[in-house]
Write a protein that holds these residues in place. Structure first.
Motif: not given
Length: 231
Positions: A82-104
């Motif tokens: 469960a921890i591994i699954a949660e960590t993998a999903i959280t990282k993927r979601v965070m990576t996707q969310v970062l896409q909407i941030f400005r580079p600066e």
């Protein structure tokens, strides 16, 4: 190896039951992170045991993975999966969310963001080319993608491109060339609308999107241009 088998089994489970888009690398990295974070604990020792075992009991593993979905965390093995699954999903979601941030903004906070996410943001994502981004993300399946793009002034001149313009593309060479150069190589497979032209009429906006999403539509890509300065 057995560690790879555990991660692969968990990956297939997540894809089947949660429909998340992960790679085997995501799951392996999550296992490494969990192992480091939980070292010297009971769960950390269980991760090391599972990952280093040369003889995995597959029926037991499959049963444990099923218990993860049911939330029955009644053994160290189930908890670590469960921890591994949660960590993998959280990282993927965070990576996707970062896409909407400005580079600066990412640069300002770079010391608080994991290195692999910075690499994904600046090296694997395209923030400077609308056409490059569309080509990278469109893979023949329905997706809703929200990205922040930096572009030159020409990109602000992307014209509306609907059935009306596609049907008259031979007589509108300037708009056709702009779509091909800045948006997509196939002008018959994309629709472009500007929110500032449709926002005054919500019914019109909904109708445009519903028409594109209908089974009868042959256009695969719908691009809604939002000028944040206006909205």
């Amino acid at each position: 190896n057995e560690a790879g088998s555990v991660c692969l089994e968990l990956l297939h489970f997540l894809e089947r039951n949660l429909r998340v888009q992960l790679t085997i690398e995501d799951v392996v990295q999550a296992a490494d992170i969990a192992m480091e974070d939980l070292k010297h604990s009971v769960d950390g020792l269980e991760i090391e045991k599972v990952m280093s075992s040369s003889n995995i009991d597959r029926p037991k593993l499959v049963d444990a993975i099923g218990r993860v979905l049911d939330g029955i965390l009644d053994s160290p093995l189930v908890r670590v999966l469960a921890i591994i699954a949660e960590t993998a999903i959280t990282k993927r979601v965070m990576t996707q969310v970062l896409q909407i941030f400005r580079p600066e903004a990412i640069l300002i906070e770079r010391n608080t963001i994991p290195k692999e996410m910075l690499v994904a943001y600046f090296h694997e994502q395209d923030h400077f080319s609308l056409k490059g981004t569309i080509s990278k993300f469109v893979k023949g399946r329905s997706q809703l993608i929200v990205l922040h793009l930096r572009s030159d002034s020409c990109s602000h001149c992307v014209p509306s491109w609907t059935d009306k313009e596609r049907n008259a593309m031979d007589s509108n060479q300037h708009a056709l060339e702009t779509i091909i150069n800045l948006v997509h190589d196939d002008p018959t497979n994309i629709e472009v609308n500007h929110l500032d032209l449709l926002s005054a009429n919500e019914a019109l906006l909904r109708g445009e999107i519903d028409d594109w999403a209908s089974a009868s539509s042959k256009v695969g890509i719908y691009l809604l241009v939002v000028d944040v300065k206006r909205e």
